[in-house]
Design an enzyme around this catalytic site. Sequence first.
Site, PDB file in Angstrom:
ATOM      1  N   GLU A 122       0.819  -1.206   0.000  1.00  0.00           N
ATOM      2  CA  GLU A 122       0.000   0.000   0.000  1.00  0.00           C
ATOM      3  C   GLU A 122       0.855   1.260   0.000  1.00  0.00           C
ATOM      4  O   GLU A 122       0.700   2.149   0.838  1.00  0.00           O
ATOM      5  CB  GLU A 122      -0.950   0.006   1.204  1.00  0.00           C
ATOM      6  CG  GLU A 122      -2.052  -1.023   1.139  1.00  0.00           C
ATOM      7  CD  GLU A 122      -3.115  -0.687   0.113  1.00  0.00           C
ATOM      8  OE1 GLU A 122      -3.275   0.505  -0.210  1.00  0.00           O
ATOM      9  OE2 GLU A 122      -3.748  -1.628  -0.387  1.00  0.00           O
ATOM     10  N   ASP A 123       1.774   1.312  -0.935  1.00  0.00           N
ATOM     11  CA  ASP A 123       2.588   2.512  -1.136  1.00  0.00           C
ATOM     12  C   ASP A 123       3.547   2.842  -0.012  1.00  0.00           C
ATOM     13  O   ASP A 123       4.108   3.920   0.011  1.00  0.00           O
ATOM     14  CB  ASP A 123       1.707   3.741  -1.372  1.00  0.00           C
ATOM     15  CG  ASP A 123       1.026   3.673  -2.710  1.00  0.00           C
ATOM     16  OD1 ASP A 123       1.639   3.133  -3.631  1.00  0.00           O
ATOM     17  OD2 ASP A 123      -0.106   4.157  -2.822  1.00  0.00           O
ATOM     18  N   ALA A 124       3.702   1.960   0.948  1.00  0.00           N
ATOM     19  CA  ALA A 124       4.670   2.268   1.997  1.00  0.00           C
ATOM     20  C   ALA A 124       6.072   2.232   1.407  1.00  0.00           C
ATOM     21  O   ALA A 124       6.326   1.556   0.418  1.00  0.00           O
ATOM     22  CB  ALA A 124       4.550   1.257   3.131  1.00  0.00           C
TER      23      ALA A 124
END
Lengths: 306, 1118
Positions: free
Chosen positions: B738-740
């Site tokens: 999730e885009d981390a």
Amino acid sequence: MSEVYRGRAPNIEINKITREKIKFTLSGVDSSVANSLRRVMIAEVPTMAIDVVHIHTNTSSLHDEFIAHRLGLIPLISENQDNYDFPRDCKCTGHCEHCAVQFRLKVKNQEGGVLDVTSRDLRHLSQQGNDVRPADSDGPILILKLRKNQEIDITCNARKGIGKEHAKWSPVATAVFKYTPDIYLNQQRLESQFTAEERKEIVNSCPVGVYKLNEESNIEVVKLNKCMFCEECMRKGEMIITRSASALLNVHDNVVRVSQLKDRFIFKVESSGALKPESIVSKAFTILTKKLDDIKQLIPPLINTR
Amino acid sequence: MSQNSHQEQNLLIPAFLQLRGLVKQHIDSYDYFLTTDIKQIVSSPSNCCVLSDYNPDFYLKYKDIRVLMPSIEEDAVISSITPHECRLRDLTYAAPIEVDIEYIKGNKIICRSGLEIGMMPIMLGCCNCVLRNKSEEELAKMLECPYDPRGYFIIKGVEKVILIQEQASKNRIIVEIDSKNNVVAQVTSSTHEKKSRTVVQSKGSKIYMKHNTLSEDIPIAIVFKALGVQADQEIFQLVGTQKQYIDALGMSLQECSILNILTEKQALRFIGSKIKNSKAAKTGRTKIEEARDVLATVVLSHVPCENYDFRAKIRYLGIMVRKVIDAMNDPKKVDDRDYYGNKRLELAGQLVGLLFEDLFKRFNSDIKKHVDKIFSKPKSSKGEPFDVITAMNKKMITEGLNNAISTGNWSLKRFKMERAGVTEVLSRLSYMSALGMMTRINSQFEKTRKISGPRSLQGSQFGMICPSDTPEGESCGLVKTLALTTHITIDQPEEQISKLAFSLGVEDASLFSGDELYSPGVFRVFLNGQPLGVHRDADFLINSLREIRRKGKISEFVSVVKVEEEQQIHIACDGGRLTRPFIIIEKCKSKVEPKHIKELTLGLRNFDDFVNEGLVEYLDVNEENNAVIAMRHENISEDTTHLEIDPFTILGCVAGLIPYPHHNQSPRNTYQCAMGKQALGIIGYNQFLRVDTVLYLLAYSQTPMVRTKTIEIVNYDKLPAGHNASVAVMSYSGYDIEDAIILNKASSERGFGRSLIVKRQNSDLRRYNNGLSDRLVMPPVIHGDNPPPSIKKFHALDKGGIVAVGSIVQTGDVLVNKETPVNKVDDIEMSKLTDNDFKPSFTCFKGPNPTQVNRLFIACNPEEPFLIKTVTIETRPPELGDKFSSRHGQKGVVGLIVQQEDMPFNEQGWCPDMIMNPHGFPSRMTVGKLIELVAGKSGVFQGKFKYGTAFAGDKVIDCGEILVKNGFNYTGKDVLMCGTSGELVGAYIFSGPLYYQKLKHMVADKMHARAIGPKTALTRQPTEGRAREGGLRLGEMERDCLIGYGAASLIQERLMYSSDVFIASVCESCGNLGYEQWCQFCKSRLNIVKVKMPYACKLLFQELQAMNIRPKLNLSSS
Ligand code: SF4
Ligand SMILES: [Zn+2]
């Protein structure tokens, strides 16, 4: 695979040493050994670095914590770090000559203009500890600048530590290895199925210039160690084969093949200035063996309990 | 060659902005207000003098007005001030307003010049500002940043911006179709004195006029009659004698005869009877007189009408009717409300002008009231004759202006206008957010209405308004941003233009009958929407006017537009129009030649020279319709009249930061526009001298590797907000879903993403009416190493009772040890004061981490005699959960911080600062980011900045070539080795430098948990929110889960025992709540039992009782 290594003696061959860099080839070991060496060099070879900063006066334009951070990152020559204890191991409370070297930075700009305060302005507080000083071989390191009448007065302690704790204690700028390339050229097919033009294409496809065409306009590997496994040459070879549309040819049987020798590692270590590059390597080995020794220490009780 | 000259001509843009600046529109408009408008306001007949109803001899006349340079009066000494001093001392940056007056005192005429009537807030950078035309060095002496946009005000130390307000244009006819399918032509008349709206609309087949002062719609024929048009024939001529007009008007004319209104008098009487709030009875005028007055002054009030000469109004009305009929017959003739040519932008100068006029009127009426009061009393012969200066209240204007600017509430009495949210505090989150705010356009449109029209991108916005920079959510599309080269015009005098038009052959309309106005081949000429006359050779008029404009004889912002379909020529010189510069093309050749550009680079020429020599001209939205504009040199054809200076100027300054925006999916650019304003960076060169409440800064902010032209033009390269991170696009560890992003610990220790949080805490020592004031006290002496917390919190204080600079403070530590008198009202003898008369009221530090006190300010200002400001700086390295974003709308939080030795590396020693998961790419389609990486990587090896300017920029092919030349893969992929195992990573990794911004959302500011804590007084439930150390809510959905699971005890524990459990006394016999074992209802304590219930429940019962509802508790034991 492991058969390959059996019975082979590990070997180190030093290719080049300069003031800040060392290049060597480690052979006859597995990648795990090579990588542990690299990791220890980055994270576990201790050096000295400024760690505790007391600011008495600071009228400069940078604020205290900013200066402290900058001071911490100055590499200090730590060849004699063995003479010092880790602060946590030292019996003293606070600091003593066994675990810390004290510096003072006291500068005031009285002349006007802009005055550079550099690592050369760091003075030892006492005679002891003169062997730990800012690395200076590439010129002084700028800490901050002072305008007229601005003043800075700082005492700071350099302490021993390792890169795992904070990057400022890491003695290396880079510590990397690479696998030794192994290039296979199917000269026979290259000669029979490729035109001279196409061979030249393959030579030119390599971004680092590993190949050269010799007098007979055959491909020759000249700078093997430069290869970085980008496989551009392999792709070119494939492309040419498919292009010539000789459907009969087995495309997967590459004319050029690049692979890695899994037991030869070319290391490159650049020092931050704190330690000589060769001592980084040798210290790393010492630490590595000490780690193993520590484990070995645990063996007798294990055996005895059996 | 064309490529080359194209490259060069965009040098015009920096030249343009150097001269005009990004906020030039604000400053220009304020300059106009201070130099011209204010004088016009004061000299206008309704404002220039004050008379008395009781003393006919008395008069007060304003002869001149001017605004001086900013200054402050302290202890009767007037000294000049700098903006920075105002920020530090919480002062208002304002200048005295001086008037020259002539008045009657006793029986003498007295002239007085240089009389101060109030203080005018001064916009930074305007003609009365000390910063105007100052060199960088001079600015540095005044502690001012040379790149500060200016164009804002400082009121009581707070920087306030008057946002640009978008409005429908005034005094223009707009034809629309209303919800009932009627054609409506409306015009909002706006003059200095009046504002009104006149509507001509169709209703079925008839046409009516509508006006706010009239209670009913008036048939149009009656209006014409009332205005003095007697014959029906004449009405036809005014509107048009073609069949469609006669047909359409027929029904309306009939109405006259139905109502039996045939004469002017009858018509006026009819209208007079429809006037709302008629004052006829009061003033003793007849209905007819009143109706005539309304028609003259209120209806179409912007059309001049002297001595009841209605001819101009009749003609104007005729045009309106004609437009309605046209639109009835042809729906295409309906105007587009969202068309930008019909919009005007109101700027600070105009808004402050409106406000000042209102205040000045009130100022005068106050004087008049005072004067009347004096003169109405019988004159006492003795003593000094009355001096009107004593009746002047200086504070009124000063405070009126200050209040309006600091609250944003614009209330104009004479227009009965109340507007809120006109000003905003200038956001100093980053340099870009400040710039973005200065170029922001606020729309008057209601945000709640779900209409897409005004929100969507309009074709006419091209080049004027940034297509990307708008917020998401409710105000999407309503809040806009100016494009880079847009300029907003200011008012220009009409007389010169109209004179010029007449001498160029415009024939005065009043000489013509209606019929002749509409004959084919004749063009009707309008100046600012007012009919001026007709011209028989439209092209001649237009070309000559344009030629004169190019010669610089009239203002460069005058626009001349030919509307072929309507046979009209519109000349406009009013303020608030959007214009932008274009290069003039003549005979397929650009008038800007390489030699001109060369002179520009040598500094021999500036942008104005280009305009004055007719090489470049400004076109407004309407005139753009008459132009054939080529985008690039290659597109020039025979018809081309103009050339764009550079296509990238269609973007605003915030969207201009994005490299390769033309390769991105458009919403991504919009997201970046929102995030670019939250990025931490350098705010200005004076950032460490400022004392804002909170400043977020970035340590070691870097200029981006991949730049754009805009970045250099807006000086973002000097005040950047971000770091050039070495990024590897690969998967690592699973903490990157999730885009981390994965961060390198060593990088962060060396300074990557390190932010500084500068906080200011105010504390003032007040003086009270009884002569007592707050005092500072010495802190208690701290003994030993482990003092109790109540004493320890004083540890950072100096002997004086104020915190020591350089000390480290934590939440709860006292910064200023202040004590307040217990009795602030009664007089107390000083000598009898004891320590018991004071109670502590210290200022404490609040913040997540230990923080260093950096500076102390002790200042005073007229309101606060002793102001202490404590500035703390906290250094915050990035931590898990901090938010980062690239310049392509790709935000992500830190998911894991990894030791350097565990990070992948390449054989040359490169090691990423950051790892980004490749899943971020496919669905976002931010190809610009891929190109930025390749371009940045090639730039690194070349030792050069790369350019990703919109619609231009370095080509991927070239960048790839450079990479290959330097021994890298063409596509930017590298062979990496795994840091943990040492094995080769099984794929080529796309890696290189990307510019990453650290956003202001940081975990340390948001992290919150609580075990026990405060409760609200009313319900005894835990407080809400982090700021109040509140509890975490177990909401309905969570409750539903627990019910579904059957965890009844848990619910009871969460909702009652851990919240507001209360043991109530309940009377078993009557069912009422009792109190302390006593039932007041039964007057007994016999049947009282204890019942556990939520306090909120008990409260409900009592509230019900208060409403005369008796909740009865029937108790039974289980
Ligand atoms: S793999 Fe790449 S670097 Fe190695 S020889 Fe082939 S082309 Fe050259
Ligand atoms: Zn009872």
